[in-house]
Scaffold this motif. Structure first.
Motif, PDB file in Angstrom:
ATOM      1  N   PRO A 221     -41.077   1.563  -2.431  1.00  0.00           N
ATOM      2  CA  PRO A 221     -42.131   2.304  -1.725  1.00  0.00           C
ATOM      3  C   PRO A 221     -43.507   1.965  -2.292  1.00  0.00           C
ATOM      4  N   VAL A 222     -44.534   2.163  -1.488  1.00  0.00           N
ATOM      5  CA  VAL A 222     -45.902   1.910  -1.928  1.00  0.00           C
ATOM      6  C   VAL A 222     -46.225   2.812  -3.109  1.00  0.00           C
ATOM      7  N   GLY A 223     -46.675   2.203  -4.217  1.00  0.00           N
ATOM      8  CA  GLY A 223     -46.968   2.985  -5.414  1.00  0.00           C
ATOM      9  C   GLY A 223     -45.761   3.257  -6.280  1.00  0.00           C
ATOM     10  N   HIS A 226     -41.453   7.469  -9.038  1.00  0.00           N
ATOM     11  CA  HIS A 226     -41.201   7.951 -10.402  1.00  0.00           C
ATOM     12  C   HIS A 226     -39.752   8.400 -10.556  1.00  0.00           C
ATOM     13  N   ALA A 227     -39.210   9.092  -9.552  1.00  0.00           N
ATOM     14  CA  ALA A 227     -37.831   9.561  -9.619  1.00  0.00           C
ATOM     15  C   ALA A 227     -36.863   8.387  -9.687  1.00  0.00           C
ATOM     16  N   ALA A 228     -37.157   7.332  -8.893  1.00  0.00           N
ATOM     17  CA  ALA A 228     -36.284   6.164  -8.914  1.00  0.00           C
ATOM     18  C   ALA A 228     -36.326   5.470 -10.273  1.00  0.00           C
ATOM     19  N   ARG A 229     -37.523   5.413 -10.876  1.00  0.00           N
ATOM     20  CA  ARG A 229     -37.635   4.795 -12.202  1.00  0.00           C
ATOM     21  C   ARG A 229     -36.875   5.601 -13.247  1.00  0.00           C
ATOM     22  N   PRO A 248     -28.717  -4.267 -15.829  1.00  0.00           N
ATOM     23  CA  PRO A 248     -28.832  -3.994 -14.395  1.00  0.00           C
ATOM     24  C   PRO A 248     -30.273  -4.113 -13.920  1.00  0.00           C
ATOM     25  N   LEU A 249     -30.441  -4.774 -12.784  1.00  0.00           N
ATOM     26  CA  LEU A 249     -31.758  -4.938 -12.177  1.00  0.00           C
ATOM     27  C   LEU A 249     -31.879  -3.915 -11.063  1.00  0.00           C
ATOM     28  N   LEU A 250     -32.692  -2.905 -11.282  1.00  0.00           N
ATOM     29  CA  LEU A 250     -32.715  -1.744 -10.404  1.00  0.00           C
ATOM     30  C   LEU A 250     -34.033  -1.656  -9.651  1.00  0.00           C
ATOM     31  N   THR A 251     -33.925  -1.507  -8.361  1.00  0.00           N
ATOM     32  CA  THR A 251     -35.070  -1.205  -7.504  1.00  0.00           C
ATOM     33  C   THR A 251     -34.764   0.097  -6.778  1.00  0.00           C
ATOM     34  N   THR A 252     -35.771   0.668  -6.157  1.00  0.00           N
ATOM     35  CA  THR A 252     -35.536   1.882  -5.364  1.00  0.00           C
ATOM     36  C   THR A 252     -34.538   1.591  -4.251  1.00  0.00           C
ATOM     37  N   GLY A 253     -34.691   0.425  -3.614  1.00  0.00           N
ATOM     38  CA  GLY A 253     -33.761   0.048  -2.553  1.00  0.00           C
ATOM     39  C   GLY A 253     -32.343  -0.099  -3.063  1.00  0.00           C
ATOM     40  N   ALA A 254     -32.180  -0.671  -4.268  1.00  0.00           N
ATOM     41  CA  ALA A 254     -30.840  -0.824  -4.827  1.00  0.00           C
ATOM     42  C   ALA A 254     -30.195   0.529  -5.086  1.00  0.00           C
ATOM     43  N   LEU A 255     -30.975   1.485  -5.546  1.00  0.00           N
ATOM     44  CA  LEU A 255     -30.439   2.833  -5.772  1.00  0.00           C
ATOM     45  C   LEU A 255     -30.018   3.491  -4.466  1.00  0.00           C
ATOM     46  N   VAL A 256     -30.819   3.285  -3.417  1.00  0.00           N
ATOM     47  CA  VAL A 256     -30.454   3.844  -2.114  1.00  0.00           C
ATOM     48  C   VAL A 256     -29.168   3.194  -1.604  1.00  0.00           C
ATOM     49  N   VAL A 257     -29.062   1.868  -1.765  1.00  0.00           N
ATOM     50  CA  VAL A 257     -27.836   1.178  -1.360  1.00  0.00           C
ATOM     51  C   VAL A 257     -26.645   1.741  -2.119  1.00  0.00           C
ATOM     52  N   ALA A 373     -26.135   0.030   8.630  1.00  0.00           N
ATOM     53  CA  ALA A 373     -27.176  -0.695   7.897  1.00  0.00           C
ATOM     54  C   ALA A 373     -28.575  -0.517   8.494  1.00  0.00           C
ATOM     55  N   PRO A 374     -28.800  -0.785   9.790  1.00  0.00           N
ATOM     56  CA  PRO A 374     -30.161  -0.621  10.319  1.00  0.00           C
ATOM     57  C   PRO A 374     -30.627   0.834  10.346  1.00  0.00           C
ATOM     58  N   LEU A 375     -29.715   1.767  10.620  1.00  0.00           N
ATOM     59  CA  LEU A 375     -30.095   3.185  10.653  1.00  0.00           C
ATOM     60  C   LEU A 375     -30.526   3.662   9.272  1.00  0.00           C
ATOM     61  N   VAL A 376     -29.792   3.246   8.237  1.00  0.00           N
ATOM     62  CA  VAL A 376     -30.152   3.607   6.864  1.00  0.00           C
ATOM     63  C   VAL A 376     -31.507   3.010   6.504  1.00  0.00           C
ATOM     64  N   TYR A 377     -31.702   1.749   6.845  1.00  0.00           N
ATOM     65  CA  TYR A 377     -32.951   1.061   6.491  1.00  0.00           C
ATOM     66  C   TYR A 377     -34.161   1.770   7.099  1.00  0.00           C
ATOM     67  N   TYR A 378     -34.093   2.081   8.368  1.00  0.00           N
ATOM     68  CA  TYR A 378     -35.253   2.697   9.025  1.00  0.00           C
ATOM     69  C   TYR A 378     -35.421   4.161   8.644  1.00  0.00           C
ATOM     70  N   PHE A 379     -34.340   4.848   8.320  1.00  0.00           N
ATOM     71  CA  PHE A 379     -34.472   6.236   7.850  1.00  0.00           C
ATOM     72  C   PHE A 379     -35.226   6.273   6.520  1.00  0.00           C
ATOM     73  N   VAL A 380     -34.887   5.357   5.628  1.00  0.00           N
ATOM     74  CA  VAL A 380     -35.486   5.361   4.293  1.00  0.00           C
ATOM     75  C   VAL A 380     -36.902   4.795   4.319  1.00  0.00           C
ATOM     76  N   THR A 381     -37.134   3.752   5.097  1.00  0.00           N
ATOM     77  CA  THR A 381     -38.442   3.070   5.057  1.00  0.00           C
ATOM     78  C   THR A 381     -39.420   3.608   6.084  1.00  0.00           C
ATOM     79  N   ALA A 382     -38.955   4.333   7.103  1.00  0.00           N
ATOM     80  CA  ALA A 382     -39.864   4.824   8.147  1.00  0.00           C
ATOM     81  C   ALA A 382     -39.895   6.341   8.234  1.00  0.00           C
ATOM     82  N   VAL A 383     -38.746   7.004   8.192  1.00  0.00           N
ATOM     83  CA  VAL A 383     -38.698   8.446   8.374  1.00  0.00           C
ATOM     84  C   VAL A 383     -39.139   9.183   7.114  1.00  0.00           C
ATOM     85  N   LEU A 384     -38.574   8.831   5.963  1.00  0.00           N
ATOM     86  CA  LEU A 384     -38.915   9.534   4.727  1.00  0.00           C
ATOM     87  C   LEU A 384     -40.394   9.432   4.357  1.00  0.00           C
ATOM     88  N   PRO A 385     -41.045   8.273   4.506  1.00  0.00           N
ATOM     89  CA  PRO A 385     -42.478   8.234   4.206  1.00  0.00           C
ATOM     90  C   PRO A 385     -43.308   9.186   5.044  1.00  0.00           C
TER      91      PRO A 385
END
Length: 388
Positions: A221-223, A226-229, A248-257, A373-385
């Motif tokens: 996410p932009v910025g 903190h919770a993901a870190r 482990p190489l962790l990103t916010t997206g990896a945690l969501v996956v 897969a597409p529903l999860v992607y757009y929920f996390v990247t479009a709806v939650l923001p």
């Protein structure tokens, strides 16, 4: 032999060689015995006379009853042995399935946290194998999809999803146009509507949809979050380095996956065991073993895991968004499972492949993850923001 010759039928059977009068008497006795046997058989076919016929004593009655008793005992023993073999086979299959499930779960965790590039590379391998399974089912039905063109387009989509997710949406229509041109000028045969349809369905179902997992895996996410870190730091602390010797190489997206796949797996497990124990209401003829009771249990398991993930990742309104997310993952996962069952039913197959003992092929193991897969992607990247 004396006992046999004393019986009229035995005399005829063993070739009695007495005098002519004795032979004539033996033949007459044999004919009389045969007529009596025929009359008894005819009488036995009548319901009103069956009881009296069974009650009439005969010379071979005890032997016949003994033979029938032995046959009944043998049949019962055979049936008991067959039932025991089926139970042992079912128990063994369940144990293999559970063991393979744990192995696949550990492999999935390693896969998710090994970095976005490695995740994309392994996703490409899994996607190509699943696409080949789909094309084999189409070929089994007598169709001839453009396999190589479909696979090449999938490779291009996965690579673009890794480096430029927006470009991946352009690869699908451009690659589809090239596939149509190829099918138009294919030399071996004139392409049919079924050939074109199965080519594009394999590309869409087993290529384009899974590419959204690669896009999500590298998302931040932009910025930052903190919770993901904080969650990533916690995972790094408990990471079993002795078993998985890499950081482990962790990103916010990896945690969501990770949380999404965990929710999906919990839905499968809950639906399987609750449906197996309490299920009575079939959902669809495509998969008769799936029941409404098992499905509801799966949705509840998925929602529980998702609510926990939403809390740890500090989603807005985490109780609500986590519950909606989890139920949505469970419902779409079930629909994906039924979709794969529809493909296999049409192709006359029980499993799409035999890569995993007790679990079938790639599509058997990933069918509930494809449509989500597409529903999860757009929920996390479009709806939650928007909610944030």
């Amino acid at each position: 032999m004396g006992a046999n010759r004393s019986h009229p039928l035995a005399a005829a059977r063993f070739g009695y060689t007495g005098s002519s009068s004795g032979l004539a008497a033996a033949l007459a006795a044999a004919a009389a015995a045969a007529a009596a046997a025929a009359a008894a058989a005819a009488t036995a076919t009548s319901p009103r006379m069956s009881a009296s016929a069974e009650a009439t004593p005969t010379d071979d009655g005890p032997a016949a009853k003994g033979g029938e008793s032995a046959a009944t005992t043998a049949d019962a023993a055979a049936q008991e042995a067959s039932t025991l073999r089926r139970k042992l086979s079912a128990s063994l299959k369940l144990q293999i399935r559970i063991a393979m499930g744990f192995l696949l779960g550990g492999a999935a965790i390693t896969w998710i946290f090994c970095g976005t590039a490695a995740f994309a590379a392994l996703m490409l391998v899994v996607t190509l194998l699943g696409q080949l399974e789909y094309y084999r089912m189409a070929i089994r039905k007598g169709h001839t999809p453009a396999q190589r063109m479909g696979l090449v387009t999938t490779v291009a989509m996965m690579i673009s999803s890794l480096f430029s997710p927006s470009l991946a949406d352009a690869v699908f229509p451009v690659g589809g146009t090239l596939i149509l041109v190829y099918l138009l000028f294919r030399k071996h045969k004139i392409s049919t509507i079924a050939d074109i349809s199965t080519t594009f369905m394999g590309l869409f179902y087993a290529g384009y949809l899974p590419s959204f997992w690669v896009r999500l895996h590298g998302w931040e996410p932009v910025g930052g979050s903190h919770a993901a870190r904080a969650l990533a730091a916690a995972i790094s602390t408990v990471w079993p380095a002795a078993v998985l010797p890499f950081r482990p190489l962790l990103t916010t997206g990896a945690l969501v996956v990770f949380w999404t796949w965990l929710a999906n797996a919990s839905a499968d497990i809950g639906a399987f065991f609750i449906g197996r124990t309490f299920g009575k209401t079939p959902i669809s003829s495509l998969s008769p073993k799936k029941t409404a009771e098992g499905a509801v249990a799966g949705f509840l398991c998925s929602a529980s895991i998702s609510i926990l993930g939403a809390y740890l990742l500090r989603w807005p309104l985490w109780q609500v968004t986590g519950a909606i997310y989890g139920v949505g993952v469970g419902v779409v996962g079930l629909l994906g499972d039924l979709t794969a069952s529809m493909f296999k039913r049409d192709a006359g197959l029980k499993d799409s492949g035999r890569l995993f003992p007790g679990h079938g092929g790639i599509l058997d193991r990933t069918d509930s993850y494809v449509l989500s897969a597409p529903l999860v992607y757009y929920f996390v990247t479009a709806v939650l923001p928007i909610l944030m």
